[in-house]
Design a protein around this motif. Structure first.
Motif, PDB file in Angstrom:
ATOM      1  N   MET A 178      -5.025   8.398  -3.625  1.00 20.31           N
ATOM      2  CA  MET A 178      -5.997   7.542  -4.449  1.00 20.31           C
ATOM      3  C   MET A 178      -7.101   7.183  -3.307  1.00 20.31           C
ATOM      4  O   MET A 178      -7.002   7.431  -1.942  1.00 20.31           O
ATOM      5  CB  MET A 178      -5.190   6.259  -4.875  1.00 20.31           C
ATOM      6  N   ARG A 179      -8.284   6.758  -3.911  1.00 23.92           N
ATOM      7  CA  ARG A 179      -9.269   6.210  -3.052  1.00 23.92           C
ATOM      8  C   ARG A 179      -8.759   4.700  -2.601  1.00 23.92           C
ATOM      9  O   ARG A 179      -8.106   3.998  -3.492  1.00 23.92           O
ATOM     10  CB  ARG A 179     -10.659   6.042  -3.915  1.00 23.92           C
ATOM     11  N   PRO A 180      -9.448   4.197  -1.545  1.00 24.94           N
ATOM     12  CA  PRO A 180      -9.328   3.095  -0.990  1.00 24.94           C
ATOM     13  C   PRO A 180      -9.247   1.765  -1.908  1.00 24.94           C
ATOM     14  O   PRO A 180      -8.480   0.769  -1.991  1.00 24.94           O
ATOM     15  CB  PRO A 180     -10.005   2.951   0.063  1.00 24.94           C
ATOM     16  N   GLY A 181     -10.432   1.745  -2.638  1.00 22.70           N
ATOM     17  CA  GLY A 181     -10.499   0.855  -3.900  1.00 22.70           C
ATOM     18  C   GLY A 181      -9.579   0.856  -4.796  1.00 22.70           C
ATOM     19  O   GLY A 181      -9.251  -0.223  -5.275  1.00 22.70           O
ATOM     20  N   ASP A 182      -9.211   1.857  -5.378  1.00 21.48           N
ATOM     21  CA  ASP A 182      -8.110   2.042  -6.282  1.00 21.48           C
ATOM     22  C   ASP A 182      -6.804   1.846  -5.851  1.00 21.48           C
ATOM     23  O   ASP A 182      -5.825   0.845  -6.469  1.00 21.48           O
ATOM     24  CB  ASP A 182      -8.150   3.515  -6.898  1.00 21.48           C
ATOM     25  N   ILE A 183      -6.526   2.036  -4.330  1.00 21.36           N
ATOM     26  CA  ILE A 183      -5.284   1.536  -3.691  1.00 21.36           C
ATOM     27  C   ILE A 183      -4.883  -0.008  -3.711  1.00 21.36           C
ATOM     28  O   ILE A 183      -4.138  -0.511  -4.262  1.00 21.36           O
ATOM     29  CB  ILE A 183      -5.072   1.889  -2.611  1.00 21.36           C
ATOM     30  N   ALA A 184      -6.322  -0.800  -3.428  1.00 19.12           N
ATOM     31  CA  ALA A 184      -6.421  -2.146  -3.403  1.00 19.12           C
ATOM     32  C   ALA A 184      -6.167  -2.723  -4.864  1.00 19.12           C
ATOM     33  O   ALA A 184      -5.268  -3.549  -5.034  1.00 19.12           O
ATOM     34  CB  ALA A 184      -7.863  -2.607  -2.819  1.00 19.12           C
ATOM     35  N   THR A 185      -6.740  -2.035  -5.758  1.00 18.71           N
ATOM     36  CA  THR A 185      -6.543  -2.576  -7.105  1.00 18.71           C
ATOM     37  C   THR A 185      -5.137  -2.469  -7.772  1.00 18.71           C
ATOM     38  O   THR A 185      -4.609  -3.617  -8.110  1.00 18.71           O
ATOM     39  CB  THR A 185      -7.607  -2.118  -8.006  1.00 18.71           C
ATOM     40  N   ALA A 186      -4.676  -1.561  -7.370  1.00 22.66           N
ATOM     41  CA  ALA A 186      -2.995  -1.300  -7.711  1.00 22.66           C
ATOM     42  C   ALA A 186      -2.128  -2.200  -7.240  1.00 22.66           C
ATOM     43  O   ALA A 186      -1.312  -2.402  -7.548  1.00 22.66           O
ATOM     44  CB  ALA A 186      -2.737   0.223  -7.608  1.00 22.66           C
ATOM     45  N   ALA A 187      -2.389  -2.297  -5.745  1.00 25.05           N
ATOM     46  CA  ALA A 187      -1.598  -3.390  -4.959  1.00 25.05           C
ATOM     47  C   ALA A 187      -1.859  -4.841  -5.408  1.00 25.05           C
ATOM     48  O   ALA A 187      -0.992  -5.768  -4.800  1.00 25.05           O
ATOM     49  CB  ALA A 187      -1.666  -2.935  -3.606  1.00 25.05           C
ATOM     50  N   ILE A 200       0.823  -1.065   0.013  1.00 24.23           N
ATOM     51  CA  ILE A 200      -0.103   0.054   0.097  1.00 24.23           C
ATOM     52  C   ILE A 200       0.821   1.392  -0.160  1.00 24.23           C
ATOM     53  O   ILE A 200       0.682   2.225  -0.890  1.00 24.23           O
ATOM     54  CB  ILE A 200      -1.057  -0.143   1.329  1.00 24.23           C
ATOM     55  N   LEU A 201       1.816   1.293   0.820  1.00 30.34           N
ATOM     56  CA  LEU A 201       2.737   2.443   0.879  1.00 30.34           C
ATOM     57  C   LEU A 201       3.594   2.690  -0.362  1.00 30.34           C
ATOM     58  O   LEU A 201       3.788   3.972  -0.867  1.00 30.34           O
ATOM     59  CB  LEU A 201       3.569   2.278   2.043  1.00 30.34           C
ATOM     60  N   LYS A 202       3.769   1.554  -1.116  1.00 30.97           N
ATOM     61  CA  LYS A 202       4.646   1.555  -2.461  1.00 30.97           C
ATOM     62  C   LYS A 202       3.714   2.131  -3.529  1.00 30.97           C
ATOM     63  O   LYS A 202       4.270   3.017  -4.213  1.00 30.97           O
ATOM     64  CB  LYS A 202       5.152  -0.079  -2.860  1.00 30.97           C
ATOM     65  N   VAL A 203       2.518   1.954  -3.522  1.00 29.31           N
ATOM     66  CA  VAL A 203       1.406   2.252  -4.686  1.00 29.31           C
ATOM     67  C   VAL A 203       1.267   3.828  -4.267  1.00 29.31           C
ATOM     68  O   VAL A 203       1.265   4.562  -5.166  1.00 29.31           O
ATOM     69  CB  VAL A 203       0.236   1.630  -4.356  1.00 29.31           C
ATOM     70  N   LEU A 204       1.168   4.098  -3.063  1.00 34.44           N
ATOM     71  CA  LEU A 204       0.835   5.530  -2.890  1.00 34.44           C
ATOM     72  C   LEU A 204       2.056   6.500  -3.145  1.00 34.44           C
ATOM     73  O   LEU A 204       1.857   7.599  -3.488  1.00 34.44           O
ATOM     74  CB  LEU A 204       0.537   5.636  -1.170  1.00 34.44           C
ATOM     75  N   ALA A 205       3.376   5.978  -2.536  1.00 39.08           N
ATOM     76  CA  ALA A 205       4.293   6.701  -3.060  1.00 39.08           C
ATOM     77  C   ALA A 205       4.580   6.749  -4.659  1.00 39.08           C
ATOM     78  O   ALA A 205       5.136   7.868  -5.094  1.00 39.08           O
ATOM     79  CB  ALA A 205       5.527   5.886  -2.517  1.00 39.08           C
ATOM     80  N   GLU A 206       4.217   5.773  -5.336  1.00 42.67           N
ATOM     81  CA  GLU A 206       4.442   5.749  -6.869  1.00 42.67           C
ATOM     82  C   GLU A 206       3.278   6.752  -7.487  1.00 42.67           C
ATOM     83  O   GLU A 206       3.634   7.426  -8.477  1.00 42.67           O
ATOM     84  CB  GLU A 206       4.240   4.583  -7.466  1.00 42.67           C
ATOM     85  N   LYS A 207       2.136   6.754  -7.057  1.00 41.94           N
ATOM     86  CA  LYS A 207       0.740   7.225  -7.744  1.00 41.94           C
ATOM     87  C   LYS A 207       0.344   8.329  -7.048  1.00 41.94           C
ATOM     88  O   LYS A 207      -0.859   9.037  -7.788  1.00 41.94           O
ATOM     89  CB  LYS A 207      -0.181   6.126  -8.046  1.00 41.94           C
ATOM     90  N   GLY A 208       0.618   8.574  -5.750  1.00 43.53           N
ATOM     91  CA  GLY A 208       0.053   9.743  -5.036  1.00 43.53           C
ATOM     92  C   GLY A 208      -1.363   9.657  -4.666  1.00 43.53           C
ATOM     93  O   GLY A 208      -1.605   8.231  -4.411  1.00 43.53           O
TER      94      GLY A 208
END
Length: 56
Positions: free
Chosen positions: A15-24, A5-13
């Motif tokens: 996001m909504r929780p559902g989008d974070i889950a999908t990306a991760a 989760i932290l990696k996804v947020l660091a890369e993409k800025g």
């Protein structure tokens, strides 16, 4: 899971929780629990309603 989760947020800025889950690539419900815990610990924050971003 926290690291994903932290990696996804660091890369993409912010996001909504559902989008974070999908990306991760993790379950949305589990991601929601981890996001709440990370916010409680102060590792992430909510810049606007329903969005989360990593503390910089």
């Amino acid at each position: 899971m926290e690291e994903k989760i932290l990696k996804v947020l660091a890369e993409k800025g912010a996001m909504r929780p559902g989008d974070i889950a999908t990306a991760a690539g993790i379950d949305k419900d589990e991601a929601g629990k981890v996001i709440k815990q990370l916010a409680k610990e102060g590792k992430i924050y909510s810049p606007k309603r329903c969005f989360y971003d990593i503390k910089k």
